[in-house]
Design a protein around this motif. Structure first.
Motif, PDB file in Angstrom:
ATOM      1  N   GLU A   1      14.729  -2.723   8.848  1.00 18.69           N
ATOM      2  CA  GLU A   1      14.159  -3.308  10.065  1.00 18.69           C
ATOM      3  C   GLU A   1      12.677  -3.639   9.844  1.00 18.69           C
ATOM      4  O   GLU A   1      12.188  -4.667  10.306  1.00 18.69           O
ATOM      5  CB  GLU A   1      14.314  -2.347  11.242  1.00 18.69           C
ATOM      6  CG  GLU A   1      15.723  -2.235  11.785  1.00 18.69           C
ATOM      7  CD  GLU A   1      16.111  -3.401  12.697  1.00 18.69           C
ATOM      8  OE1 GLU A   1      15.321  -4.364  12.807  1.00 18.69           O
ATOM      9  OE2 GLU A   1      17.206  -3.339  13.277  1.00 18.69           O
ATOM     10  N   GLN A   2      11.969  -2.749   9.141  1.00 13.90           N
ATOM     11  CA  GLN A   2      10.560  -2.989   8.866  1.00 13.90           C
ATOM     12  C   GLN A   2      10.378  -4.245   8.027  1.00 13.90           C
ATOM     13  O   GLN A   2       9.476  -5.050   8.276  1.00 13.90           O
ATOM     14  CB  GLN A   2       9.954  -1.786   8.131  1.00 13.90           C
ATOM     15  CG  GLN A   2       8.490  -1.951   7.741  1.00 13.90           C
ATOM     16  CD  GLN A   2       7.577  -2.112   8.939  1.00 13.90           C
ATOM     17  OE1 GLN A   2       7.821  -1.531   9.994  1.00 13.90           O
ATOM     18  NE2 GLN A   2       6.520  -2.901   8.784  1.00 13.90           N
ATOM     19  N   GLN A   3      11.233  -4.450   7.060  1.00 13.37           N
ATOM     20  CA  GLN A   3      11.121  -5.642   6.214  1.00 13.37           C
ATOM     21  C   GLN A   3      11.466  -6.918   6.969  1.00 13.37           C
ATOM     22  O   GLN A   3      10.895  -7.968   6.693  1.00 13.37           O
ATOM     23  CB  GLN A   3      12.007  -5.484   4.981  1.00 13.37           C
ATOM     24  CG  GLN A   3      11.458  -4.465   3.991  1.00 13.37           C
ATOM     25  CD  GLN A   3      12.384  -4.224   2.833  1.00 13.37           C
ATOM     26  OE1 GLN A   3      13.607  -4.128   2.998  1.00 13.37           O
ATOM     27  NE2 GLN A   3      11.824  -4.122   1.627  1.00 13.37           N
ATOM     28  N   VAL A   4      12.389  -6.834   7.920  1.00 14.20           N
ATOM     29  CA  VAL A   4      12.667  -7.999   8.774  1.00 14.20           C
ATOM     30  C   VAL A   4      11.396  -8.396   9.517  1.00 14.20           C
ATOM     31  O   VAL A   4      11.033  -9.580   9.578  1.00 14.20           O
ATOM     32  CB  VAL A   4      13.806  -7.685   9.770  1.00 14.20           C
ATOM     33  CG1 VAL A   4      13.888  -8.752  10.856  1.00 14.20           C
ATOM     34  CG2 VAL A   4      15.138  -7.582   9.028  1.00 14.20           C
ATOM     35  N   LEU A   5      10.693  -7.406  10.053  1.00 14.68           N
ATOM     36  CA  LEU A   5       9.425  -7.687  10.734  1.00 14.68           C
ATOM     37  C   LEU A   5       8.391  -8.240   9.753  1.00 14.68           C
ATOM     38  O   LEU A   5       7.601  -9.128  10.104  1.00 14.68           O
ATOM     39  CB  LEU A   5       8.892  -6.417  11.400  1.00 14.68           C
ATOM     40  CG  LEU A   5       9.637  -5.968  12.659  1.00 14.68           C
ATOM     41  CD1 LEU A   5       9.211  -4.558  13.056  1.00 14.68           C
ATOM     42  CD2 LEU A   5       9.380  -6.937  13.805  1.00 14.68           C
ATOM     43  N   GLU A   6       8.403  -7.735   8.525  1.00 12.34           N
ATOM     44  CA  GLU A   6       7.463  -8.223   7.519  1.00 12.34           C
ATOM     45  C   GLU A   6       7.730  -9.683   7.156  1.00 12.34           C
ATOM     46  O   GLU A   6       6.792 -10.459   6.937  1.00 12.34           O
ATOM     47  CB  GLU A   6       7.508  -7.324   6.284  1.00 12.34           C
ATOM     48  CG  GLU A   6       6.907  -5.948   6.532  1.00 12.34           C
ATOM     49  CD  GLU A   6       7.101  -4.973   5.389  1.00 12.34           C
ATOM     50  OE1 GLU A   6       6.517  -3.878   5.450  1.00 12.34           O
ATOM     51  OE2 GLU A   6       7.850  -5.296   4.433  1.00 12.34           O
ATOM     52  N   ILE A   7       9.005 -10.064   7.096  1.00 13.07           N
ATOM     53  CA  ILE A   7       9.347 -11.468   6.843  1.00 13.07           C
ATOM     54  C   ILE A   7       8.744 -12.350   7.928  1.00 13.07           C
ATOM     55  O   ILE A   7       8.129 -13.391   7.649  1.00 13.07           O
ATOM     56  CB  ILE A   7      10.877 -11.642   6.786  1.00 13.07           C
ATOM     57  CG1 ILE A   7      11.439 -10.983   5.523  1.00 13.07           C
ATOM     58  CG2 ILE A   7      11.258 -13.132   6.828  1.00 13.07           C
ATOM     59  CD1 ILE A   7      12.950 -10.792   5.548  1.00 13.07           C
ATOM     60  N   LEU A   8       8.893 -11.932   9.178  1.00 17.39           N
ATOM     61  CA  LEU A   8       8.338 -12.692  10.301  1.00 17.39           C
ATOM     62  C   LEU A   8       6.818 -12.709  10.252  1.00 17.39           C
ATOM     63  O   LEU A   8       6.182 -13.726  10.573  1.00 17.39           O
ATOM     64  CB  LEU A   8       8.826 -12.101  11.618  1.00 17.39           C
ATOM     65  CG  LEU A   8      10.340 -12.154  11.847  1.00 17.39           C
ATOM     66  CD1 LEU A   8      10.714 -11.395  13.113  1.00 17.39           C
ATOM     67  CD2 LEU A   8      10.836 -13.594  11.920  1.00 17.39           C
ATOM     68  N   ALA A   9       6.220 -11.605   9.835  1.00 15.41           N
ATOM     69  CA  ALA A   9       4.763 -11.526   9.752  1.00 15.41           C
ATOM     70  C   ALA A   9       4.208 -12.425   8.653  1.00 15.41           C
ATOM     71  O   ALA A   9       3.157 -13.059   8.825  1.00 15.41           O
ATOM     72  CB  ALA A   9       4.329 -10.079   9.513  1.00 15.41           C
TER      73      ALA A   9
END
Length: 207
Positions: free
Chosen positions: A99-107
């Motif tokens: 989930e953290q990496q999904v947010l990182e992709i968006l960031a």
């Protein structure tokens, strides 16, 4: 109310039903994503999207399906397509992103927007007035996530291209080359991005 109703599997005309069957065969046990049912209103578009999706988004090529899912998520966010954002969020998780990496992709994609806006302005200004002036914008996100450098550059190439920022696109292509990414991997990234962007634009207009 949607502008155009989806063409449900149970009531689809024969030609559309056959295409749905091919899509289901590609997906296996996964449910057909809702956007495909909207595309079912135009047989030619459904066929094009399915074939491009299968070749450049869903399967492995010079880039693997996990990388392509991340590109798809970034592009869906760019297009503000909630159904595709949801789909690629779940697909990223199923392929091993956290989930953290999904947010990182968006960031990463959002940070790229910031730089695209700056460098596109300097390019579009048609003036050397701003030459030699520093960017001045903080962008530690590019180096402060758990994502692989190669993936970050592919996201940056896709979003810079969609934002029509020539200096950013060329700069990220150069950096990607130095990281060892091939021209085939970069081109496939754009083919993946182009497919999802087309699908999102149709969906946004029809829904």
């Amino acid at each position: 109310m949607p502008r155009f109703e989806p063409v449900e599997v149970a009531s689809a005309p024969e030609n559309i039903a056959k295409l749905y069957g091919r899509i289901q065969e590609m997906l296996g046990e996964e449910q057909i994503p809702a956007p495909f049912l909207v595309y079912g209103n135009v047989e030619a578009f459904l066929k094009d999207f399915y074939m491009n999706f299968k070749k450049f988004v869903y399967s492995d090529g010079h880039t693997d399906s996990k990388t392509r899912a991340a590109i798809g998520l970034a592009v869906a966010a760019h297009a503000k397509s909630d159904p595709w954002i949801h789909y690629f969020h779940q697909r990223c998780l199923s392929l091993g992103f956290s989930e953290q990496q999904v947010l990182e992709i968006l960031a990463i994609a959002a940070t790229n927007y910031m730089y695209n806006t700056f460098f596109k302005f300097r390019d579009l200004s048609g003036s050397d007035l701003f030459e030699g002036m520093g960017v001045g914008l903080r962008a530690h996100t590019f180096t402060g996530t758990s994502l692989d450098d190669s993936l970050i550059e592919l996201i940056n190439i896709a979003i810079s291209d969609l934002n029509a920022c020539k200096p950013c696109t060329s700069g990220h292509v150069e950096k990607a080359s130095k990281l060892g990414l091939t021209k085939e991997q970069m081109l496939e990234t754009i083919q993946c991005a182009a497919t999802i962007y087309a699908g999102a634009q149709f969906l946004n207009a029809a829904s």
